[in-house]
Design a protein around this motif. Structure first.
Motif, PDB file in Angstrom:
ATOM      1  N   CYS A  84      18.178   6.512  -4.064  1.00  0.00           N
ATOM      2  CA  CYS A  84      17.866   5.691  -5.232  1.00  0.00           C
ATOM      3  C   CYS A  84      19.136   5.375  -6.019  1.00  0.00           C
ATOM      4  CB  CYS A  84      16.858   6.425  -6.110  1.00  0.00           C
ATOM      5  SG  CYS A  84      16.159   5.443  -7.457  1.00  0.00           S
ATOM      6  N   TYR A 124      16.393   9.468 -12.491  1.00  0.00           N
ATOM      7  CA  TYR A 124      15.301   8.536 -12.218  1.00  0.00           C
ATOM      8  C   TYR A 124      13.923   9.177 -12.393  1.00  0.00           C
ATOM      9  CZ  TYR A 124      18.908   5.337 -10.753  1.00  0.00           C
ATOM     10  OH  TYR A 124      20.005   4.516 -10.756  1.00  0.00           O
ATOM     11  N   PRO A 126      10.172   9.336 -14.129  1.00  0.00           N
ATOM     12  CA  PRO A 126       9.227   8.297 -14.541  1.00  0.00           C
ATOM     13  C   PRO A 126       9.461   7.889 -15.993  1.00  0.00           C
ATOM     14  CG  PRO A 126       8.109   9.936 -13.219  1.00  0.00           C
ATOM     15  CD  PRO A 126       9.504  10.464 -13.448  1.00  0.00           C
ATOM     16  N   GLU A 135      11.252  -0.303 -13.585  1.00  0.00           N
ATOM     17  CA  GLU A 135      10.866   0.933 -14.268  1.00  0.00           C
ATOM     18  C   GLU A 135      10.346   1.935 -13.250  1.00  0.00           C
ATOM     19  OE1 GLU A 135       8.096   2.648 -17.933  1.00  0.00           O
ATOM     20  OE2 GLU A 135       7.865   0.571 -17.287  1.00  0.00           O
ATOM     21  N   ILE A 136      10.825   3.154 -13.335  1.00  0.00           N
ATOM     22  CA  ILE A 136      10.326   4.224 -12.461  1.00  0.00           C
ATOM     23  C   ILE A 136       8.941   4.625 -12.947  1.00  0.00           C
ATOM     24  CG2 ILE A 136      10.814   6.464 -11.433  1.00  0.00           C
ATOM     25  CD1 ILE A 136      12.979   4.276 -10.983  1.00  0.00           C
ATOM     26  N   LYS A 139       7.473   9.697  -9.068  1.00  0.00           N
ATOM     27  CA  LYS A 139       8.560  10.365  -8.362  1.00  0.00           C
ATOM     28  C   LYS A 139       8.013  11.592  -7.650  1.00  0.00           C
ATOM     29  CE  LYS A 139      13.095  12.527  -9.123  1.00  0.00           C
ATOM     30  NZ  LYS A 139      14.081  12.981 -10.153  1.00  0.00           N
ATOM     31  N   ILE A 144      10.330   7.538  -4.562  1.00  0.00           N
ATOM     32  CA  ILE A 144      10.462   7.102  -5.948  1.00  0.00           C
ATOM     33  C   ILE A 144       9.861   5.706  -6.024  1.00  0.00           C
ATOM     34  CG2 ILE A 144      12.073   6.461  -7.788  1.00  0.00           C
ATOM     35  CD1 ILE A 144      13.927   8.674  -6.805  1.00  0.00           C
ATOM     36  N   VAL A 146       8.858   2.260  -8.040  1.00  0.00           N
ATOM     37  CA  VAL A 146       9.426   1.430  -9.100  1.00  0.00           C
ATOM     38  C   VAL A 146       8.520   0.226  -9.327  1.00  0.00           C
ATOM     39  CG1 VAL A 146      11.482   0.149  -9.843  1.00  0.00           C
ATOM     40  CG2 VAL A 146      11.725   2.097  -8.265  1.00  0.00           C
TER      41      VAL A 146
END
Length: 224
Positions: A84, A124, A126, A135-136, A139, A144, A146
């Motif tokens: 990421c 990274y 949330p 935007e995360i 996870k 991950i 997005v």
């Protein structure tokens, strides 16, 4: 490796050779099969509330295990986190990051990630927002997720919406690390009839090559 990367970015990227390079080093699957976990995911159900048709694909790359930095194999979750970081802080994303920074970086987006240093070091979690476009939202040790398509400041339904799933896992049987970028784009603002995705075919093709580029350059962060 550094010289190879710089040469690739400054010369090959602008020419036809990039397609052969990415075609040889990455694999693209489109459309995603009906059995893909993304269709049953909480994120997809949450954001594509009208179950509109989507554009979807996955770009992935296999890396021999002996080429991967050994410290990334010691702790669960480190592989996908570094992948990421390599995607958002790496060379493939840099032109888009610069463009978004010129348009949207300012007091209203000061809490978001903008610089390469920030993108290289973030964990990274949330809720993390970057470049006023991502935007995360989830996870896990191998993925991950997005949300994309519009500014994260627009938290509701959108004409342009989507999910990116960044993944990294060890394939013990083949002694490889498999990294991937799965994309699902849709309109979440209203019900749209039909099976046509939200973007024209030429943009779908452009996106698929861009996804391969992001996957390739992000994978560089994992190798020795």
């Amino acid at each position: 490796m550094g010289i190879i990367r710089k040469t690739f970015y400054t010369t090959v990227l602008t020419g036809a050779g990039v397609f052969g390079y990415l075609g040889a080093t990455t694999t693209l699957v489109t459309p995603l099969p009906g059995s893909d976990p993304v269709w049953r995911s909480k994120g997809y159900a949450r954001y594509n509330i009208h179950r509109n048709a989507a554009m979807h694909d996955v770009a992935f790359k296999r890396i021999p295990l002996d080429k991967v930095k050994p410290e990334l194999l010691e702790k669960e979750g480190d592989l996908v986190l570094e992948f990421c970081r390599g995607m958002w802080g790496g060379l493939g994303y840099r032109p888009q990051r610069n463009y978004l920074a010129r348009k949207y970086q300012g007091p209203a987006t000061a809490s978001q990630l903008w610089t390469v240093d920030q993108l290289d070091k973030s964990t990274y979690e949330p809720g993390t927002q970057l470049s006023d476009h991502f935007e995360i939202v989830e996870k896990s040790p191998t993925e991950i997720v997005v949300r994309c398509g519009d500014s994260p400041r627009n938290m509701g339904p959108r004409d342009s919406d989507g999910l990116l799933v960044l993944s990294a896992e060890v394939d013990k049987e083949h002694k490889e690390v498999v990294v991937g970028l799965k994309s699902v784009f849709f309109n979440s603002s209203r019900k749209i009839e039909g099976i046509q995705g939200p973007v024209p075919i030429w943009l779908e093709v452009a996106h698929r090559w861009y996804a391969r580029l992001l996957t390739e350059t992000a994978a560089w962060r994992l190798t020795r």
